[in-house]
Structure formats: C-alpha cells, structure tokens
Design an enzyme around this catalytic site. Structure first.
Site, PDB file in Angstrom:
ATOM      1  N   ARG A 101      86.286 105.026 -96.333  1.00 58.76           N
ATOM      2  CA  ARG A 101      86.327 106.167 -97.231  1.00 58.76           C
ATOM      3  C   ARG A 101      85.740 106.167 -98.640  1.00 58.76           C
ATOM      4  O   ARG A 101      84.604 106.810 -99.006  1.00 58.76           O
ATOM      5  CB  ARG A 101      88.012 106.709 -97.688  1.00 58.76           C
ATOM      6  CG  ARG A 101      88.007 107.958 -98.485  1.00 58.76           C
ATOM      7  CD  ARG A 101      89.498 108.244 -98.702  1.00 58.76           C
ATOM      8  NE  ARG A 101      90.274 107.205 -99.072  1.00 58.76           N
ATOM      9  CZ  ARG A 101      91.674 107.114 -99.049  1.00 58.76           C
ATOM     10  NH1 ARG A 101      92.126 107.827 -98.379  1.00 58.76           N
ATOM     11  NH2 ARG A 101      92.209 105.928 -99.748  1.00 58.76           N
ATOM     12  N   TYR A 106      83.640 108.138 -95.144  1.00 63.05           N
ATOM     13  CA  TYR A 106      84.274 108.824 -94.088  1.00 63.05           C
ATOM     14  C   TYR A 106      85.707 109.395 -94.293  1.00 63.05           C
ATOM     15  O   TYR A 106      86.296 108.972 -95.616  1.00 63.05           O
ATOM     16  CB  TYR A 106      84.856 107.671 -93.133  1.00 63.05           C
ATOM     17  CG  TYR A 106      83.534 106.851 -92.311  1.00 63.05           C
ATOM     18  CD1 TYR A 106      83.309 107.286 -91.187  1.00 63.05           C
ATOM     19  CD2 TYR A 106      82.924 105.908 -92.739  1.00 63.05           C
ATOM     20  CE1 TYR A 106      82.262 106.861 -90.323  1.00 63.05           C
ATOM     21  CE2 TYR A 106      81.705 105.320 -92.267  1.00 63.05           C
ATOM     22  CZ  TYR A 106      81.519 105.679 -91.006  1.00 63.05           C
ATOM     23  OH  TYR A 106      80.537 105.045 -90.281  1.00 63.05           O
ATOM     24  N   PRO A 107      85.992 110.441 -93.920  1.00 64.25           N
ATOM     25  CA  PRO A 107      87.089 111.236 -94.393  1.00 64.25           C
ATOM     26  C   PRO A 107      88.355 110.858 -93.902  1.00 64.25           C
ATOM     27  O   PRO A 107      89.066 111.569 -93.086  1.00 64.25           O
ATOM     28  CB  PRO A 107      86.677 112.888 -94.013  1.00 64.25           C
ATOM     29  CG  PRO A 107      86.005 112.424 -92.825  1.00 64.25           C
ATOM     30  CD  PRO A 107      85.085 111.285 -92.893  1.00 64.25           C
ATOM     31  N   LYS A 108      88.834 109.634 -94.401  1.00 68.34           N
ATOM     32  CA  LYS A 108      89.823 109.068 -93.743  1.00 68.34           C
ATOM     33  C   LYS A 108      91.211 109.088 -94.610  1.00 68.34           C
ATOM     34  O   LYS A 108      91.257 109.065 -95.806  1.00 68.34           O
ATOM     35  CB  LYS A 108      89.495 107.458 -93.433  1.00 68.34           C
ATOM     36  CG  LYS A 108      88.444 107.313 -92.694  1.00 68.34           C
ATOM     37  CD  LYS A 108      88.227 105.854 -92.776  1.00 68.34           C
ATOM     38  CE  LYS A 108      87.229 105.498 -91.188  1.00 68.34           C
ATOM     39  NZ  LYS A 108      86.976 104.085 -90.867  1.00 68.34           N
ATOM     40  N   VAL A 109      92.223 109.343 -94.041  1.00 72.60           N
ATOM     41  CA  VAL A 109      93.619 109.147 -94.554  1.00 72.60           C
ATOM     42  C   VAL A 109      94.416 108.515 -93.527  1.00 72.60           C
ATOM     43  O   VAL A 109      94.038 108.477 -92.367  1.00 72.60           O
ATOM     44  CB  VAL A 109      94.420 110.856 -94.788  1.00 72.60           C
ATOM     45  CG1 VAL A 109      93.276 111.292 -95.824  1.00 72.60           C
ATOM     46  CG2 VAL A 109      94.335 111.352 -93.606  1.00 72.60           C
TER      47      VAL A 109
END
Length: 239
Positions: A101, A106-109
């Site tokens: 992220r 990257y759209p990471k959670v």
C-alpha cells in the site's frame, strides 16, 4: 525501500519478493455498469462491465513467508491498452499490506481470506472481522486450462490510484500508476463451473459491485515476480 517505522524493526523487508506456488482462484463476473462508473477513476475507461474476484494463496514469498489475499480487479482501458484497475484488496499479512500500500499503491487493508479444497470444490472465502463478505466456489480441477491463456489472464497490466496527503491534509501525491507481473512460470491451470456470493458490509463493500452473471473461472498455480509500479498520470499536474 524499507518500511522505516520503527527504525530498528522495519514494518517490511527491503527485498523484491518472488512468489513461488502462488495459487489463484479467479472468478470473472458481469456487474452493474453504473456501479463501476462510480468507483473507477478517470482517465480509465470501462469497456465491458466485468470484475475479477480473486483469492490468492501465497504459499512461499521471499522476505514475507506465506499469506493469503483477496480482492476485486475491474477490467479497464487506458490509452488504448486493456488492463485491470485494482479496486480493493484484503490480506492476512501486515507486512505485505504495509509494503504494497505505502510503496506500491495497492489498495490493501487487513482481512481474513482463505483458499482450500472442500468435497470436490475449490473454496475461497473472505471475512472482515467476524463477518463473511465473500464466498466463491469452483469445481476442483475439473478441466485443464491452456497455460498460455492462464498466463494472459494474470499478466494483464494493472492500474492503481496512489494518493498521499501532505502534513497539512492537502494532497501531496495523487497519481495513476501501472504495474505488471513478470518472470511467470505457470505450473498448472484449470477451469470449471463456479459461483460467487458477495455480502453487504459497510467497511468491506465488495457487494457494491453486484454479481449479475459469472462469466468464467480459473484455478492457476504459478511462480512470478511483481514489477515496481510506475506513474502514468499525474492528477495534480492535470488540474
């Protein structure tokens, strides 16, 4: 680049990770075009309203070890090039979440994805907290898939939105970036019938892109490397 906080124990290692025996469950589905237009940033264009739901089991990753990831990738076009816009990603590894992220956009959670075989089906699930938000099933290794087709499916260019605020809350960085998978070795690839259920959750809104029709499914096992992300559009300069 090191994850420099804390200084004496960085959040993630300074390595270019290589993925071995990375296992995909991919389900491509048709969704509501208006729902896509609400979440896909310009100048990306939508041709067909198709989304790829993916569960990726990282069995062996240099510097990180095993972890699992799930997400949604939307089929888009940029400057005449077909690719995917990464809309959402959920991981059970903090190091992989932080590095992907903060460095790569990257759209990471954090989440709790899982991929396993169950009574003749390949099953992929995603939980957010204690609640189920996605369940995918595919017939387990029912039909072989051409490995060149499988490689083409997972190596399309990937676009992401990178937004970093400045200390006063204003935008310091807002870019559209592009990356791709390289050094691919497809070890096995299968296809078969598949189903996908998405469940409403305010903090994990996968179901905002509803499943109208399952178009295709694949189960791919591969070695690969992720290329560094590069900017292709600067929103701050454009404005």
């Amino acid at each position: 680049m090191l994850g420099v906080t804390p200084l004496s124990a960085p959040a993630f290692p300074a390595v270019q990770p290589r993925f071995f025996d990375r296992e995909y469950l991919n389900i491509v589905y048709r969704t509501d075009p208006e729902a896509l237009r609400a979440v896909v940033p310009q100048p990306l264009e939508i041709d067909e309203p198709l989304v790829r739901f993916e569960i990726m089991k990282m069995n062996d990753v240099t510097g990180y070890g095993p972890y699992t990831e799930a997400g949604q990738a939307i089929q888009v076009v940029f400057d005449g090039e077909r690719g995917e816009y990464l809309h959402a990603m959920y991981l059970d590894s903090f190091a992989a979440t932080a590095s992907g992220r903060e460095v790569g956009a990257y759209p990471k959670v954090m989440g709790s994805p899982n991929l396993y075989a169950d009574n003749g089906a390949l099953v992929g699930t995603l939980d957010y907290g204690t609640l189920r938000v996605a369940t995918a099933t595919m017939g387990y290794k029912q039909f072989e898939l051409d490995r060149r087709q499988a490689e083409a499916e997972i190596t399309v260019p990937t676009f992401m939105l990178k937004t970093i605020p400045d200390y006063d809350g204003s935008l310091r960085v807002q870019e559209l970036v592009r990356t791709e998978i390289t050094d691919v070795v497809v070890k096995a690839a299968y296809t078969g019938p598949a189903r996908l259920q998405l469940f409403q959750h305010v903090l994990a809104p996968l179901a905002d892109l509803p499943v109208l029709e399952v178009v295709s499914a694949s189960h791919v096992i591969t070695d690969l490397t992720l290329a560094p992300a590069k900017p292709v559009h600067n929103y701050l300069e454009a404005s």
